[in-house]
Design an enzyme around this catalytic site. Structure first.
Site, PDB file in Angstrom:
ATOM      1  CG  HIS A 130     -60.787  34.687  61.294  1.00  0.00           C
ATOM      2  ND1 HIS A 130     -60.332  35.202  60.948  1.00  0.00           N
ATOM      3  CD2 HIS A 130     -60.995  33.686  61.320  1.00  0.00           C
ATOM      4  CE1 HIS A 130     -59.361  35.042  62.167  1.00  0.00           C
ATOM      5  NE2 HIS A 130     -59.986  33.424  62.664  1.00  0.00           N
ATOM      6  CE1 TYR A 137     -77.233  18.752  68.955  1.00  0.00           C
ATOM      7  CE2 TYR A 137     -74.657  18.830  69.617  1.00  0.00           C
ATOM      8  CZ  TYR A 137     -75.964  18.274  69.165  1.00  0.00           C
ATOM      9  OH  TYR A 137     -75.827  16.859  68.314  1.00  0.00           O
ATOM     10  NE  ARG A 187     -53.992  32.723  63.010  1.00  0.00           N
ATOM     11  CZ  ARG A 187     -54.079  32.068  62.260  1.00  0.00           C
ATOM     12  NH1 ARG A 187     -53.367  31.529  61.760  1.00  0.00           N
ATOM     13  NH2 ARG A 187     -54.812  30.948  62.639  1.00  0.00           N
TER      14      ARG A 187
END
Length: 744
Positions: free
Chosen positions: A76, A120, A30
């Site tokens: 993930h 967006y 990670r």
């Protein structure tokens, strides 16, 4: 049914093993980048997913929410915010020397504004990502491993052709370790890689002729050039960066300090902090030469303008900004990455060595696969060319066979049983055939249109090209120098296509010397009204308005402007305030609330007494609490650097009643809520540390408490009104400490 088995183990060993497993999982899976592709798993998975979704640089943008959702669902499973954050950073040109994602919409700003929500914004891969990071994934150059639920395959590492770990840098916090690698210039890093390939025993000093230092996307100036060699040797150290400041002429003969480049560490919220720090320098009277500061930054770049007074010392102000704000800052380098499955701190040559070894590994796998494909093509091409020469016989075999299997067997082994031939000679010729299985299949699938003259010529040309490719690929695989040339040729192409000029300049700059103007020491008077508004005036102003000042203000303290003010409160706290932090001016000015210049909280505590620190340090201070606990403390103990500290230790539900400077051999009078009075010699109170509770000064009846206390000096004759009668405190009998006193 089998019996349950109990495994006995030491609890600490189990916890240790579990924690180490967890730590390694965070480190490798990670938080830390892989030295080969310079990417953390979340970045690698996001880029691979975009490739799989076909969001190429020459295709329309796609919603980031789609990319994030697909990445999370397939590769993930650690939350959408971590994926979107990684996607956003890879698109920000002010954080990455080589952005890997082309963002469309609001992806945040250099001043710390966050990106718009993923629903967006849109994104697609950059051209460089497609060509340099993902290009050879289809050539089986890297291993693919199962995803978290083993329903998909993902690349263990991306076949990146450049040392991304250096070019884009990295930051990450794991368990017990962290990485922080600065970005570098693409063209310089490629030159460094080529230099290493030509000379694998290259030293760090020699490497720095090609890679002289970090190249931050925000520009700036690295000022500790001589220390960089040690940083690049060890993989850790501190890079000093300064912003770039230019002097421009403003209106009315004023000069402007214009900041056009900032330290990389100022990216984000620290630009706002810098503006506040400059404002604080003015408010705290560190400088009187700054008139105004404005942030005129735009998409074109950084532009922070500081307007100066006429005749201001420009150089000294520049030095003050470097010294007192984050315009000069340090970037803590820690070149930690995962190498061979383990975290390792590496110098710059070591990083490039790992990268070059990875490139040779990629090239070996790539050209081994390409060579195998070319040999397959060669086999088929030679079979077709041979077939073209005896095409009449082949047509006869196909027409005479009852099944495709029979025809194929004849082509491979010459077995002609069951096949009708026009003549015995044709059968004899057929029995001589020995095509391979792949060749036989290709012949059976051959279209008649391929037998025209031009098509046969094209087949011969294609075969020649195949032979040339086989020779080229064999040479690359057999000779390391040939492979090195191919790798370097690709690097040259990347440098030519994507290389840019360096933004950060590197030099050895002298240590900043900033001399603060010495404050002219003067006598002032601090005035605090009953509403807690505080200010200072000069001594002469106070003397002229003494009557009004004494009537209007609750606390009046004479002091030096270089001194500090001590505020003792009922909660046992001491608040220290620099006199210079208080507004200084005219007598009728209102001042500022005491809460604004100290940690004093007017809602939860009350001021007991106020003194100048220099006065406190020369003497002792007597403390008395509501429960009668009393002590004397040496004044020097209150000279501390903290703005707030405990002046005395209080018991539960207790509060401070008196904190008074002791000037001589006085007596002390306790006055309780039930009008008990006790007068003792001050010498009876022991001198103690400020952290002590004290001793009993008066013995209290149930429900009674000390509400007031009076220090009497020799010759004093104060009067106290109790029940309508005046009591002379200096005529009270002197008693012993810890007695009840007398009722009045």
């Amino acid at each position: 049914m089998s019996e349950e088995q109990l495994i006995r183990t030491e609890y600490s060993d189990l916890m240790q093993k579990s924690y180490i497993d967890y730590a390694m999982s965070v480190i490798v899976s990670r938080a830390l980048p892989d030295v080969r592709d310079g990417l953390k798993p979340v970045q690698r998975r996001t880029l691979y997913d975009m490739q799989e979704l076909g969001i190429r640089y020459d295709k329309p943008y796609r919603k980031c929410a789609r990319i994030v959702g697909d990445t999370m669902g397939k590769y993930h499973p650690h939350g959408d915010s971590s994926i979107y954050d990684a996607l956003v950073v890879m698109a920000q040109e002010f954080k990455r020397g080589l952005p890997l994602v082309d963002g469309h919409g609001n992806f945040g700003s250099i001043e710390g504004d966050g990106a718009a929500a993923m629903r967006y914004t849109e994104a697609r891969l950059e051209k460089v990502t497609q060509e340099v990071y993902l290009a050879d994934l289809d050539k089986d150059v890297v291993d693919f491993v199962p995803n978290f639920d083993e329903t998909e395959k993902e690349p263990e590492v991306l076949p990146v052709k450049v040392p991304n770990l250096l070019i884009n840098g990295a930051e990450g916090i794991a368990v017990g370790m962290a990485t922080n690698i600065p970005p570098h210039n693409l063209a310089e890093v490629i030159d460094g890689v080529k230099a290493y390939m030509k000379n694998p025993s290259i030293t760090t000093e020699e490497m720095m002729k090609f890679i002289p230092g970090p190249d931050f996307p925000t520009g700036g100036i690295v000022v500790n050039k001589d220390e960089l060699q040690n940083i690049y040797e060890t993989g850790s150290g501190k890079v000093k960066i300064r912003g770039k400041v230019e002097v421009e002429k403003g209106k009315g003969g004023k000069q402007l300090l214009v900041i056009t480049e900032i330290p990389y560490t100022m990216v984000g919220a620290n630009i706002g902090k810098f503006l506040n720090d400059v404002g604080s320098l003015v408010e705290n009277k560190k400088t009187a030469d700054i008139v105004d500061i404005s942030n005129q930054s735009s998409k074109e770049g950084i532009r922070i303008v500081i307007e100066l007074k006429r005749g201001a010392d420009v150089e000294n102000l520049k030095n003050m900004l470097y010294k007192k704000t984050r315009l000069e800052d340090t970037f803590g380098v820690n070149m930690l990455a995962v190498a061979d499955g383990k975290p390792e701190t590496m110098g710059i040559v070591s990083v490039i060595r790992h990268h070059v070894n990875f490139q040779y590994e990629l090239a070996t796998r790539k050209y081994t696969n390409l060579l195998a494909k070319e040999r397959d093509k060669q086999e088929i091409q030679e079979g077709l060319m041979k077939a073209c020469n005896i095409i009449d016989l082949i047509i006869e075999i196909i027409r005479g066979s009852k099944t495709v299997k029979m025809a194929k067997k004849c082509l491979m082994t010459g077995e002609s049983e069951g096949i009708d031939f026009k003549s015995a000679s044709s059968r004899m010729m057929a029995e001589q055939l020995c095509f391979t299985e792949r060749q036989a299949q290709a012949i059976l699938e051959l279209r008649l249109s391929k037998l025209v003259g031009l098509e046969i010529e094209a087949l011969i040309k294609e075969h020649d090209q195949t032979i040339e490719n086989i020779n080229t690929y064999s040479d690359i695989l057999e000779h390391r120098t040939s492979m090195a040339k191919v790798i370097m040729k690709e690097l040259d192409h990347v440098k030519k296509e994507y290389g840019t000029d360096r933004k950060t300049s590197i030099e050895n700059a002298a240590e900043i010397v900033f001399e603060e103007k010495k404050i002219e020491e003067m006598d002032v008077v601090m005035l605090m009204d009953r509403f807690g508004y505080v200010r200072t005036v000069d001594q002469a102003t106070y003397e002229r308005n003494k009557d009004a000042a004494d009537a209007e203000n609750k606390h009046i303290v004479s002091c030096k402007n270089t001194d500090k003010i001590c505020l003792f409160t009922n909660t046992g706290q001491l608040h220290l305030i620099k006199v210079l932090d208080l507004p200084f001016g005219k007598f009728r000015e209102k001042g500022t609330p005491i809460d604004n210049v100290s940690k004093y909280d007017s809602e939860s505590e009350n001021i007991v007494s106020v003194f100048a620190l220099e006065e406190v340090k020369k003497h002792k201070v007597v403390f008395v609490t509501q429960s009668g606990m009393s002590k004397v403390v040496e004044g020097e103990q209150f000279d501390v650097s903290k703005k707030q500290t405990a002046a005395t230790k209080l018991g539960a539900e207790d509060s401070l009643v008196m904190a008074q400077i002791v000037y001589g051999g006085e007596t002390l009078v306790y006055h309780t809520a039930k009008n008990m009075l006790l007068r003792i010699m001050l010498l009876e109170l022991p001198e103690m540390k400020k952290t002590a509770v004290g001793v009993h000064g008066i013995k209290l009846n149930n429900g009674d408490y000390v509400k007031d206390c009076h220090l009497l000096y020799e010759g004093d004759s104060p009067m106290l009104e109790i029940g309508g009668k005046q009591v002379a405190l200096n005529r009270l009998k002197i008693s012993s400490r810890a007695t009840k006193g007398t009722k009045h």
